[in-house]
Design a protein around this motif. Structure first.
Motif, PDB file in Angstrom:
ATOM      1  N   ARG A 250       0.703  -1.244   0.101  1.00  0.00           N
ATOM      2  CA  ARG A 250      -0.097   0.106   0.151  1.00  0.00           C
ATOM      3  C   ARG A 250       0.791   1.274   0.060  1.00  0.00           C
ATOM      4  O   ARG A 250       0.379   2.195  -0.955  1.00  0.00           O
ATOM      5  CB  ARG A 250      -0.756   0.000   1.086  1.00  0.00           C
ATOM      6  N   GLU A 256      -5.945  -2.160  -4.284  1.00  0.00           N
ATOM      7  CA  GLU A 256      -6.764  -3.262  -3.613  1.00  0.00           C
ATOM      8  C   GLU A 256      -6.430  -4.848  -4.110  1.00  0.00           C
ATOM      9  O   GLU A 256      -6.394  -5.846  -3.427  1.00  0.00           O
ATOM     10  CB  GLU A 256      -7.989  -2.967  -3.365  1.00  0.00           C
ATOM     11  N   ARG A 260      -4.791  -7.879  -2.224  1.00  0.00           N
ATOM     12  CA  ARG A 260      -5.579  -8.800  -1.855  1.00  0.00           C
ATOM     13  C   ARG A 260      -5.182 -10.239  -1.373  1.00  0.00           C
ATOM     14  O   ARG A 260      -5.637 -10.841  -0.326  1.00  0.00           O
ATOM     15  CB  ARG A 260      -6.930  -9.205  -3.066  1.00  0.00           C
TER      16      ARG A 260
END
Length: 334
Positions: A250, A256, A260
């Motif tokens: 991040r 995302e 994941r």
């Protein structure tokens, strides 16, 4: 997947044979001067032999999988790996006053390897994170497969516990949730080649040794206890590092979808840890008390190899060098 580039006389001779139709041959010999875990030629040869039991190589006839002379050669290579593990990993004692779950927890707590996950969370640059993912692709693109060899060798609660863990690893039957597919998304998000075995030529012996040890335990019924302990250690040391990997990705701009894979492991492995240590390993040792030491040894092998891998990566990065076998590997993948 294509056969990789040879790394010495052993793999040169082996690959020359494998490109031809299956035939008997005398196993090629190679000097055993380098410790097995660090021996590039040995680890690649063994990885290649094992891969014939997974997805194989495009130019290798499938009948090679059970060719007796190749199995005889693999046995020689495995003996070197087994001896190398024995030298690198002291067999942990099993205190009779502890449950196997608590003995596993003590092993994990005592592990003092460098925190690669902390470095990736806080300090790694994008190229270093990409390198790390390239290393891990050797296992994560077939995640769970080596441990699945244990399923038909178990019964009762240990079997049910392992199936519960593996079902999550395989996405509960949904391809988009399979952990190997989630890892492919991570690779694509980092601009890496997500095809199976794409970085086989680039990863060093220690990365191959991690995968080879899983296959070695998985393909030999006598190492069933070690395979279960290996999986337990894997699950017990997964949740917190994966949280750090997600944090680091991040920080480096990963979206995302790219994160994941790590986020899924934070949640899933916190549950798997309890199932693996208590129900799977605990149940196995209750049925086979004489094999408690095997379970702990398998866990110790997982922890030791992960520590050696972290040391390899961090030592290279401290020197400003690539931890992969060629410094231009990442540029080639773009």
């Amino acid at each position: 997947m294509q056969l990789p580039t040879p790394r010495g006389p052993l793999t040169a001779a082996l690959f020359e044979r494998l490109r031809r139709p299956p035939h008997p041959f005398d196993p090629p010999s190679a000097p055993a001067e380098t410790p097995a875990i660090a021996d590039e030629d040995l680890q690649l040869a063994l990885f290649t032999c094992y891969e014939l039991h997974y997805r194989g190589f495009e130019e290798v006839d499938e009948e090679w999988e059970w060719e007796p002379s190749l199995l005889a050669m693999r046995k020689v290579l495995e003996r070197r790996l087994e001896n190398g593990l024995a030298r690198a990993v002291p067999r942990p004692p099993y205190p009779p006053d502890l449950s196997v779950r608590h003995a596993l927890a003590e092993l994990v707590t005592a592990d003092d390897g460098p925190s690669l996950s902390a470095f990736l969370a806080r300090r790694a640059d994008l190229e270093q994170f990409r390198e790390f993912v390239a290393h891990r692709s050797i296992y994560h693109l077939k995640e769970a497969d080596p441990h699945t060899w244990a399923i038909p060798r178990l019964d009762g609660r240990p079997k049910a516990a392992l199936v519960e863990i593996q079902a999550d690893e395989y996405g509960g039957g949904r391809v988009e949730k399979m952990h190997s597919e989630l890892f492919r998304a991570t690779m694509r998000g980092l601009g890496l080649d997500d095809s199976y075995g794409a970085y086989l030529d680039r990863v060093p012996a220690i990365t191959l040794a991690i995968s080879n040890t899983m296959s070695f335990f998985g393909l030999h019924r006598r190492h069933l206890g070690a395979l279960l302990g290996h999986l337990a250690a894997f699950e017990m040391t997964s949740s917190a590092p994966n949280r750090r990997y997600s944090t680091g990705l991040r920080r480096l701009g990963g979206d995302e979808a790219a994160r994941r894979f790590y986020d899924e492991h934070v949640q899933a492995d916190a549950v798997h840890e309890q199932i693996a240590a208590h129900d799977m390993c605990g149940g196995f040792v209750r049925e086979h008390p004489s094999r408690a030491g095997d379970v702990l040894y398998g866990a110790a092998c997982a922890l030791t190899l992960d520590r050696l891998f972290a040391e390899h990566v961090m030592d290279h990065w401290r020197c400003g060098a690539s931890s992969l076998r060629e410094t231009n590997v990442m540029a080639e993948s773009r």
